[in-house]
Design a protein around this motif. Structure first.
Motif, PDB file in Angstrom:
ATOM      1  N   VAL A 135       0.848  -1.185   0.000  1.00 37.68           N
ATOM      2  CA  VAL A 135       0.000   0.000   0.000  1.00 37.68           C
ATOM      3  C   VAL A 135       0.889   1.242   0.000  1.00 37.68           C
ATOM      4  O   VAL A 135       0.883   2.028  -0.939  1.00 37.68           O
ATOM      5  CB  VAL A 135      -0.954   0.014   1.208  1.00 37.68           C
ATOM      6  N   ARG A 136       1.694   1.374   1.066  1.00 38.04           N
ATOM      7  CA  ARG A 136       2.585   2.537   1.170  1.00 38.04           C
ATOM      8  C   ARG A 136       3.607   2.567   0.045  1.00 38.04           C
ATOM      9  O   ARG A 136       3.947   3.637  -0.475  1.00 38.04           O
ATOM     10  CB  ARG A 136       3.297   2.504   2.521  1.00 38.04           C
ATOM     11  N   TYR A 137       4.109   1.408  -0.337  1.00 42.93           N
ATOM     12  CA  TYR A 137       5.139   1.330  -1.379  1.00 42.93           C
ATOM     13  C   TYR A 137       4.578   0.848  -2.719  1.00 42.93           C
ATOM     14  O   TYR A 137       5.299   0.314  -3.538  1.00 42.93           O
ATOM     15  CB  TYR A 137       6.262   0.395  -0.923  1.00 42.93           C
ATOM     16  N   ARG A 138       3.282   1.060  -2.925  1.00 42.12           N
ATOM     17  CA  ARG A 138       2.658   0.546  -4.149  1.00 42.12           C
ATOM     18  C   ARG A 138       3.241   1.190  -5.402  1.00 42.12           C
ATOM     19  O   ARG A 138       3.503   0.517  -6.396  1.00 42.12           O
ATOM     20  CB  ARG A 138       1.146   0.769  -4.089  1.00 42.12           C
ATOM     21  N   GLY A 139       3.447   2.505  -5.370  1.00 47.77           N
ATOM     22  CA  GLY A 139       4.002   3.176  -6.544  1.00 47.77           C
ATOM     23  C   GLY A 139       5.380   2.637  -6.896  1.00 47.77           C
ATOM     24  O   GLY A 139       5.675   2.377  -8.068  1.00 47.77           O
ATOM     25  N   LEU A 140       6.225   2.452  -5.888  1.00 49.96           N
ATOM     26  CA  LEU A 140       7.561   1.915  -6.122  1.00 49.96           C
ATOM     27  C   LEU A 140       7.483   0.477  -6.646  1.00 49.96           C
ATOM     28  O   LEU A 140       8.184   0.119  -7.592  1.00 49.96           O
ATOM     29  CB  LEU A 140       8.364   1.953  -4.824  1.00 49.96           C
ATOM     30  N   ALA A 141       6.605  -0.340  -6.022  1.00 48.50           N
ATOM     31  CA  ALA A 141       6.471  -1.734  -6.458  1.00 48.50           C
ATOM     32  C   ALA A 141       5.963  -1.811  -7.888  1.00 48.50           C
ATOM     33  O   ALA A 141       6.473  -2.602  -8.700  1.00 48.50           O
ATOM     34  CB  ALA A 141       5.536  -2.479  -5.511  1.00 48.50           C
ATOM     35  N   PHE A 142       4.959  -0.990  -8.222  1.00 50.82           N
ATOM     36  CA  PHE A 142       4.443  -0.964  -9.592  1.00 50.82           C
ATOM     37  C   PHE A 142       5.537  -0.544 -10.569  1.00 50.82           C
ATOM     38  O   PHE A 142       5.689  -1.125 -11.651  1.00 50.82           O
ATOM     39  CB  PHE A 142       3.259   0.004  -9.701  1.00 50.82           C
ATOM     40  N   GLY A 143       6.304   0.492 -10.191  1.00 52.14           N
ATOM     41  CA  GLY A 143       7.359   0.977 -11.079  1.00 52.14           C
ATOM     42  C   GLY A 143       8.428  -0.072 -11.330  1.00 52.14           C
ATOM     43  O   GLY A 143       8.893  -0.247 -12.455  1.00 52.14           O
ATOM     44  N   ILE A 144       8.821  -0.802 -10.271  1.00 50.59           N
ATOM     45  CA  ILE A 144       9.812  -1.866 -10.430  1.00 50.59           C
ATOM     46  C   ILE A 144       9.273  -2.975 -11.325  1.00 50.59           C
ATOM     47  O   ILE A 144       9.977  -3.485 -12.212  1.00 50.59           O
ATOM     48  CB  ILE A 144      10.222  -2.424  -9.056  1.00 50.59           C
ATOM     49  N   LEU A 145       8.007  -3.361 -11.115  1.00 45.90           N
ATOM     50  CA  LEU A 145       7.415  -4.405 -11.956  1.00 45.90           C
ATOM     51  C   LEU A 145       7.382  -3.981 -13.412  1.00 45.90           C
ATOM     52  O   LEU A 145       7.752  -4.758 -14.304  1.00 45.90           O
ATOM     53  CB  LEU A 145       5.995  -4.721 -11.473  1.00 45.90           C
ATOM     54  N   MET A 146       6.919  -2.758 -13.678  1.00 42.27           N
ATOM     55  CA  MET A 146       6.837  -2.279 -15.062  1.00 42.27           C
ATOM     56  C   MET A 146       8.204  -2.286 -15.741  1.00 42.27           C
ATOM     57  O   MET A 146       8.319  -2.470 -16.943  1.00 42.27           O
ATOM     58  CB  MET A 146       6.269  -0.858 -15.104  1.00 42.27           C
ATOM     59  N   MET A 147       9.246  -2.083 -14.939  1.00 40.59           N
ATOM     60  CA  MET A 147      10.596  -2.077 -15.483  1.00 40.59           C
ATOM     61  C   MET A 147      10.963  -3.430 -16.084  1.00 40.59           C
ATOM     62  O   MET A 147      11.776  -3.519 -17.006  1.00 40.59           O
ATOM     63  CB  MET A 147      11.586  -1.712 -14.372  1.00 40.59           C
ATOM     64  N   ALA A 201      -0.249  -6.149   4.517  1.00 42.51           N
ATOM     65  CA  ALA A 201       0.395  -5.345   3.476  1.00 42.51           C
ATOM     66  C   ALA A 201       1.536  -4.515   4.050  1.00 42.51           C
ATOM     67  O   ALA A 201       1.459  -4.014   5.173  1.00 42.51           O
ATOM     68  CB  ALA A 201      -0.633  -4.441   2.814  1.00 42.51           C
ATOM     69  N   ASP A 202       2.612  -4.386   3.277  1.00 46.56           N
ATOM     70  CA  ASP A 202       3.806  -3.609   3.617  1.00 46.56           C
ATOM     71  C   ASP A 202       4.616  -4.204   4.759  1.00 46.56           C
ATOM     72  O   ASP A 202       5.505  -3.557   5.301  1.00 46.56           O
ATOM     73  CB  ASP A 202       3.444  -2.159   3.963  1.00 46.56           C
ATOM     74  N   GLY A 203       4.319  -5.439   5.162  1.00 49.40           N
ATOM     75  CA  GLY A 203       5.191  -6.130   6.103  1.00 49.40           C
ATOM     76  C   GLY A 203       4.826  -6.037   7.555  1.00 49.40           C
ATOM     77  O   GLY A 203       5.640  -6.336   8.412  1.00 49.40           O
ATOM     78  N   VAL A 204       3.607  -5.644   7.872  1.00 55.33           N
ATOM     79  CA  VAL A 204       3.182  -5.604   9.259  1.00 55.33           C
ATOM     80  C   VAL A 204       3.052  -7.041   9.762  1.00 55.33           C
ATOM     81  O   VAL A 204       2.443  -7.891   9.116  1.00 55.33           O
ATOM     82  CB  VAL A 204       1.845  -4.862   9.414  1.00 55.33           C
ATOM     83  N   ALA A 205       3.632  -7.338  10.913  1.00 54.06           N
ATOM     84  CA  ALA A 205       3.656  -8.712  11.412  1.00 54.06           C
ATOM     85  C   ALA A 205       2.363  -9.069  12.131  1.00 54.06           C
ATOM     86  O   ALA A 205       1.686  -8.217  12.703  1.00 54.06           O
ATOM     87  CB  ALA A 205       4.829  -8.889  12.373  1.00 54.06           C
ATOM     88  N   ASP A 206       2.031 -10.371  12.097  1.00 52.18           N
ATOM     89  CA  ASP A 206       0.923 -10.939  12.876  1.00 52.18           C
ATOM     90  C   ASP A 206      -0.363 -10.123  12.743  1.00 52.18           C
ATOM     91  O   ASP A 206      -0.853  -9.527  13.705  1.00 52.18           O
ATOM     92  CB  ASP A 206       1.300 -11.052  14.348  1.00 52.18           C
TER      93      ASP A 206
END
Length: 413
Positions: A135-147, A201-206
């Motif tokens: 969620v917080r890093y969605r733009g970065l994750a999308f950009g890396i995938l598109m690459m 999402a974004d790595g929150v535990a438990d």
């Protein structure tokens, strides 16, 4: 740093992204960005016109357009990982059959199978998975995938060029390498939900137990969409961009070989430079989208496309300077537009019906892309030049700018 790691370990969402990156680099990197590189060789060997040699790829986009809403419905309801496995195996098998082509109808039949497979293993399922994991890093994750698809488009053409003029051997090598890059990550890295790993999402535990509401009926989702003015503006903007994107993806190798009279190595160099520039563009625009107004970033990407096309009017046969300049500028713009289209759709429509919304937009965009590919090839055959087609595409970029501007005004009010 809880979002990045959990209890000293890397957040598993980043491993999911690695797997999707490899799959997307091979699937779209080969089918959409590399296969058009051999179109000039097919045209020479079989005596096909520009329209004929690009017809299967353009039909592919039209078929994908109608398959995407169906795939979106399936992806909302069934295991994305299992559906992706079906798709990646399908792409691998069809690539293995590709070198046996001897007639145009056979090539068209293979692209029908490509369309079915890619609808289950292409962009839609990857974006849906990343929307669950980030969620917080969605733009970065999308950009890396598109690459990833651009990285495939930059690297695989050189592999093909190494084996040319034996394009059949080149495609067999692509089938083996691409198959490994698609099937293995699907089996060992892709995961449907963060909760399957005890995460959110974004790595929150438990995470607390969550309830996922069932998607709405398709007819209800469609009616809600059709009542929204934003839908028409966004659909027209993204459709015109896809018209321009696919037109160049399917025809630029033919343009460089036939009209610019460049040899295989020069054509591959320009082709590869285009996708290297796209790598930069996708990361850059993904980053900018997280920092600035997404609509303003989208407008900047459209202007990049228009400037890139304008550079082709300066090109002369036998010279690589302006084609290389086009490759860099248009490549960045193509990447930015492509990334921002997906981010804007997620911005407006992410949620329980995201698969259906994404499928509808991909239907519109893929149809527009198919029309663009057909139009540019037809105009080149009809007028013995790509110039008329490039002019129409620049006009469409201007219309897309207007649509984005209206969306910006609506956002302010």
């Amino acid at each position: 740093m809880q979002e990045i790691s959990v209890r000293g370990r890397i957040f598993y969402g980043w491993w999911v992204l690695v797997g999707l990156f490899l799959i997307y680099a091979a699937s779209n990197g080969i089918l959409l960005n590399t296969m058009p590189r051999i179109f000039p060789n097919l045209a020479t060997e079989f005596g096909w016109t520009n329209e004929q040699v690009t017809r299967p790829a353009n039909m592919f986009f039209a078929l994908v357009a109608f398959l995407n809403p169906v795939a979106g419905w399936l992806l909302d309801r069934y295991s994305i990982r299992r559906l992706m496995l079906i798709g990646t195996v399908g792409i691998t098998l069809v690539l293995a059959l590709f070198p046996m082509v001897a007639e145009l109808w056979q090539l068209m039949a293979l692209y029908v199978l490509f369309a079915f497979s890619l609808s289950l293993a292409g962009l839609s399922p990857s974006l849906m998975l990343l929307s669950r994991w980030f969620v917080r890093y969605r733009g970065l994750a999308f950009g890396i995938l598109m690459m990833a698809s651009s990285l495939g488009g930059a690297a695989f053409p050189w592999l093909v060029n190494y084996f040319l003029p034996d394009w059949r051997l080149a495609v067999w090598v692509l089938a083996v390498l691409g198959g490994a890059m698609m099937v293995l990550p699907t089996l060992f890295l892709v995961s449907n939900y963060p909760r399957d790993k005890g995460l959110a999402a974004d790595g929150v535990a438990d995470p607390e137990p969550e309830t996922r509401p069932a998607p709405d009926r398709f007819d209800k989702v469609l009616m809600n969409l059709l009542r929204s003015p934003v839908f028409y503006l966004l659909a027209f903007a993204t459709g015109t961009l896809w018209f321009c994107i696919v037109a160049m993806l399917n025809n630029q190798a033919l343009f460089f070989r036939q009209e610019m009279l460049l040899d295989d190595t020069s054509t591959t160099g320009i082709y590869s430079s285009f996708f290297f520039a796209a790598i930069v563009g996708k990361v850059l625009f993904g980053y900018l989208a997280d920092k600035f107004d997404k609509l303003k970033v989208m407008m900047a990407s459209v202007l990049n496309l228009a400037v890139g096309l304008a550079l082709l009017f300066l090109a002369v046969p036998g010279e690589v300077t302006w084609p290389l300049a086009y490759a860099v500028v248009y490549g960045v713009g193509y990447a930015g537009a492509f990334t921002m289209i997906q981010l804007m759709i997620a911005e407006y429509y992410a949620g329980r019906n995201y698969g259906v919304y994404l499928g509808i937009f991909l239907l519109i965009d893929s149809l527009a892309g198919s029309i663009g590919g057909v139009f540019l090839a037809w105009s080149a055959d009809e007028f013995a030049s790509f110039t008329a087609g490039f002019t129409v595409m620049m006009v469409l970029c201007a219309i897309a700018v207007v649509c984005v501007y209206v969306l910006m005004r609506r956002q302010k009010t």
